[in-house]
Design a protein around this motif. Structure first.
Motif, PDB file in Angstrom:
ATOM      1  N   GLU A 131       0.509  -1.402   0.030  1.00  0.00           N
ATOM      2  CA  GLU A 131       0.081  -0.168  -0.245  1.00  0.00           C
ATOM      3  C   GLU A 131       1.070   1.216  -0.059  1.00  0.00           C
ATOM      4  O   GLU A 131       0.738   2.071  -0.579  1.00  0.00           O
ATOM      5  N   ALA A 132       2.030   1.048   0.813  1.00  0.00           N
ATOM      6  CA  ALA A 132       3.141   2.256   0.464  1.00  0.00           C
ATOM      7  C   ALA A 132       3.939   2.963  -0.757  1.00  0.00           C
ATOM      8  O   ALA A 132       3.437   3.711  -1.507  1.00  0.00           O
ATOM      9  N   LEU A 134       2.199   1.650  -3.690  1.00  0.00           N
ATOM     10  CA  LEU A 134       0.932   2.152  -5.087  1.00  0.00           C
ATOM     11  C   LEU A 134       0.958   3.778  -4.427  1.00  0.00           C
ATOM     12  O   LEU A 134       0.934   4.694  -4.898  1.00  0.00           O
ATOM     13  N   LYS A 135       0.419   3.795  -2.665  1.00  0.00           N
ATOM     14  CA  LYS A 135       0.396   5.256  -2.728  1.00  0.00           C
ATOM     15  C   LYS A 135       1.337   6.407  -2.738  1.00  0.00           C
ATOM     16  O   LYS A 135       1.228   7.398  -3.426  1.00  0.00           O
ATOM     17  N   SER A 136       2.942   5.914  -2.724  1.00  0.00           N
ATOM     18  CA  SER A 136       3.800   6.748  -2.810  1.00  0.00           C
ATOM     19  C   SER A 136       4.182   6.796  -4.939  1.00  0.00           C
ATOM     20  O   SER A 136       4.607   7.688  -5.111  1.00  0.00           O
ATOM     21  N   GLY A 137       3.793   6.281  -5.535  1.00  0.00           N
ATOM     22  CA  GLY A 137       3.602   5.876  -6.790  1.00  0.00           C
ATOM     23  C   GLY A 137       5.173   5.454  -7.276  1.00  0.00           C
ATOM     24  O   GLY A 137       5.459   5.576  -7.742  1.00  0.00           O
TER      25      GLY A 137
END
Length: 287
Positions: A131-132, A134-137
């Motif tokens: 998830e980290a 994904l969130k950071s791209g």
């Protein structure tokens, strides 16, 4: 779609002080047409011989040495012991060295994908990293040893999974410098705005959601249809296949301790390292 294979090995993703126990699974498989060589007189499998290219004679394994050509027809010989000494040791660890933006790695670097699945108590920290990212791209750049060969790899979030995509090393990528390519930019190629708009409209009209099931290997389909017709007609032969060698035993996975504490320690360690470099006094030059 074929199901994921059994685990190739168990190890851990490592970044900072955090270790995520995971199992490695192949995410791809060869699906082309595989033609075996058979002796038409006996239907026995045909293997490959070790042939001396100059004399044409078959030689035994004991008479083969390994060499690397450093100039035309000039070789350096390496013993099995010398080669074994520099082989990378399989640590069964995926060591993340840096993070980069998802769009920074060109497709030409992508080589072979593997799935990573959490094991033991690694579910939460596995999900946290996914998830980290994904969130950071961003994706992780890591080193990993698979089958005694060290690889650079990209750790990429994909749906519910983390995918470890092996990358080619930079010296394995050929440049386009010797190719006759048009210059970049529309003006450099006398492309009008009207032509660009029409090409864009055509692209828009042909744009669909990616569905890999809509694309198939037509050659394979036609060959396998021919095989099926021959099977139904009874046109088959029996061949004795050699036994497969067992896969090596998988190693043990790492354990997970308090996640928050490890993240805090990792961040603190990096902050102290940065402060140390900033505060380090400059050395005076000797008179």
């Amino acid at each position: 779609m074929a199901t994921a294979s059994r685990s190739l090995w168990k190890g851990a993703i490592s970044f900072g002080l955090v270790h995520i126990p995971v199992s490695l699974h192949s995410a791809s498989m060869e699906s082309g047409v595989d033609f075996d060589w058979l002796d038409k007189r006996s239907m026995d499998p045909v293997g490959y011989k070790r042939i001396n290219k100059r004399t044409g004679r078959e030689i035994t394994k004991d008479n083969i040495v390994k060499g690397i050509e450093y100039e035309n027809d000039k070789y350096v010989l390496l013993s099995d012991e010398e080669i074994e000494a520099v082989y990378p040791r399989s640590t069964q660890a995926i060591e993340i060295e840096a993070f980069v933006s998802m769009d920074e790695i060109p497709f030409v670097y992508l080589d072979r994908p593997y799935y990573l699945a959490p094991v033991g108590r690694g579910q939460k920290v596995y999900a946290l990293l996914r998830e980290a990212l994904l969130k950071s791209g961003r994706i992780g750049l890591a080193r990993v040893v698979i089958h005694t060969k060290q690889h650079l790899a990209a750790l990429v979030p994909a749906g519910p999974a983390l995918v470890l995509n092996l990358l080619r090393w930079s010296d394995e990528i050929r440049t386009w410098d010797d190719l006759s390519l048009p210059k970049e930019g529309a003006k450099a190629n006398n492309i009008s705005e009207r032509e660009l708009q029409m090409a864009g409209q055509l692209i828009d009209d042909m744009t669909v959601a990616f569905d890999p099931s809509q694309f198939a290997d037509r050659f394979k389909e036609q060959v396998m249809a021919l095989v099926e017709r021959k099977v139904e007609a009874g046109e088959t032969e029996t061949v004795l296949e050699p036994e497969e060698e067992p896969l090596p035993t998988a190693g043990k996975g790492a354990d997970v301790v308090d996640l928050t504490a490890l993240l805090q320690q990792s961040l603190k360690g990096r902050a102290e390292s940065k402060n140390h470099h900033k505060a380090a006094p400059k050395k005076k030059r000797a008179a």
